[in-house]
Design an enzyme around this catalytic site. Structure first.
Site, mmCIF file in Angstrom:
data_model
loop_
_atom_site.group_PDB
_atom_site.id
_atom_site.type_symbol
_atom_site.label_atom_id
_atom_site.label_comp_id
_atom_site.label_asym_id
_atom_site.label_seq_id
_atom_site.Cartn_x
_atom_site.Cartn_y
_atom_site.Cartn_z
ATOM 1 N N HIS A 175 -5.703 -1.441 -0.747
ATOM 2 C CA HIS A 175 -6.010 -1.261 -1.922
ATOM 3 C C HIS A 175 -6.939 -1.989 -1.475
ATOM 4 O O HIS A 175 -7.157 -3.107 -0.967
ATOM 5 C CB HIS A 175 -5.233 -2.284 -2.653
ATOM 6 C CG HIS A 175 -3.884 -1.475 -3.233
ATOM 7 N ND1 HIS A 175 -2.650 -1.981 -3.344
ATOM 8 C CD2 HIS A 175 -4.115 -0.183 -4.463
ATOM 9 C CE1 HIS A 175 -2.567 -1.050 -4.613
ATOM 10 N NE2 HIS A 175 -3.166 0.048 -4.813
ATOM 11 N N CYS A 214 -2.911 -9.457 -6.029
ATOM 12 C CA CYS A 214 -2.002 -8.162 -6.301
ATOM 13 C C CYS A 214 -0.847 -8.387 -7.042
ATOM 14 O O CYS A 214 -0.214 -7.832 -8.338
ATOM 15 C CB CYS A 214 -0.805 -8.142 -5.407
ATOM 16 S SG CYS A 214 -1.806 -7.547 -3.676
HETATM 17 N N1 ARG Z 1 4.012 -2.402 -2.427
HETATM 18 C C1 ARG Z 1 3.160 -2.372 -3.441
HETATM 19 C C2 ARG Z 1 2.504 -1.194 -3.000
HETATM 20 O O1 ARG Z 1 2.701 -0.198 -2.186
HETATM 21 C C3 ARG Z 1 2.065 -3.179 -3.320
HETATM 22 C C4 ARG Z 1 0.958 -3.620 -3.689
HETATM 23 C C5 ARG Z 1 0.231 -4.800 -3.754
HETATM 24 N N2 ARG Z 1 -0.868 -4.307 -5.139
HETATM 25 C C6 ARG Z 1 -2.420 -5.062 -4.596
HETATM 26 N N3 ARG Z 1 -2.802 -4.734 -5.733
HETATM 27 N N4 ARG Z 1 -2.615 -4.557 -3.256
HETATM 28 O O2 ARG Z 1 1.593 -0.077 -4.069
#
Ligand code: ARG
Length: 285
Positions: free
Chosen positions: A177, A273
């Site tokens: 992300h 996040c």
């Molecule tokens: N376990 C989550 C996923 O893989 C973590 C998300 C983290 N969020 C972020 N905005 N980076 O989707």
């Protein structure tokens, strides 16, 4: 809307029980022997406390059974000027969050905290502010695509918000992300981890951010999830900033506020996040 609101999700059903990114460690979560969620809850409360101390009002969305990643509310929508564009998740594991968040956002319209809730077309993936970051200094969105969000989401975001959207192709699943490797700061600086980006994305960044404002993070700083920070004015709430990064940021006039978020790093997420800002403004206030 009075006050600066931010959404966090209750941790009641948070756990690390599958692997959809390379940071996720279900074995380590289980070794917590039932204590893991208690630790997560304490860390979550510490983050909420730091946000309140920085002047934010924390609005909580209820947890949902079977949706452990719902705590990462940054992924639930892109929000600007009180208008929300809810996410479409790439992985089946997180798709159940879509209806839950849509109901919640509609409720926020009734409560006067949002004015409108949009809808992305079927077949497009877009994982909210996690992959679409508002840069107030430049008046544009930076949008990550590749591992999670589709490139086709860029024009949809542009059409909904009537704002420029600069696409940044992410080069590795490790920084899946945009918010894991890219952080625009209130003073116009951009902190980023160059190896996470495709060559074209690095060129797009260099074209818009003057060299003296571009700060390259090290591998260690990126892996500590320090770029996944919440910036409120000169405050930077972040997971365990390595000393060199902290000194650099403080030298630029930022105030680093560390918070322990190891329970969430086990799932590949940290401060940014776990929050969705409702207070971001594109038009002059
Ligand atoms: N376990 C989550 C996923 O893989 C973590 C998300 C983290 N969020 C972020 N905005 N980076 O989707």
């Amino acid at each position: 809307m009075d006050g600066r609101h931010v959404i966090m999700a209750e941790v009641d059903h948070y756990e690390v029980c599958y692997t959809i990114n390379p940071w996720m460690r279900p074995e380590q979560w289980q070794q917590g022997e039932g204590g893991s969620r208690a630790v997560a809850r304490r860390q979550w409360s510490a983050l909420a406390e730091r946000l309140r101390a920085a002047g934010m009002v924390v609005v909580t969305v209820p947890a949902a059974v079977g949706q452990p990643d719902l705590v990462f509310t940054a992924n639930s929508a892109v929000v600007l000027d009180g208008r929300a564009l809810p996410a479409r998740f790439r992985h089946r594991e997180r798709r159940g969050e879509e209806a839950h968040f849509r109901r919640f956002f509609e409720e926020l319209v009734d409560r006067g905290l949002l004015s409108e809730v949009g809808r992305l077309p079927d077949g497009i993936f877009q994982e909210g502010a996690g992959d679409c970051i508002w840069d107030a200094s430049r008046g544009l969105f930076w949008a990550g695509h590749g591992p999670r969000s589709s490139a086709a989401a860029l024009s949809e975001i542009g059409a909904f918000f009537h704002r420029e959207v600069v696409g940044l192709k992410l080069a590795t699943d490790r920084y899946y992300h945009l918010d894991t490797c890219f952080l625009p700061l209130s003073g116009g600086e951009v902190l980023y981890y160059p190896p996470a980006f495709s060559p074209a994305a690095r060129t797009a960044i260099a074209k818009r951010v003057p060299r003296d404002k571009l700060i390259a993070a090290s591998a260690e700083e990126a892996a500590a999830f320090s770029l996944n920070a919440v910036n409120i004015g000169r405050d930077l709430i972040m997971a365990a900033p390595p000393p060199r990064l902290r000194a650099r940021l403080e030298g630029l006039g930022y105030h680093c506020i560390p918070v322990e978020l190891s329970s969430f790093v086990l799932s590949g997420g940290a401060a940014f996040c776990m929050t969705l800002r409702l207070d971001l403004k594109g038009s002059p206030p």
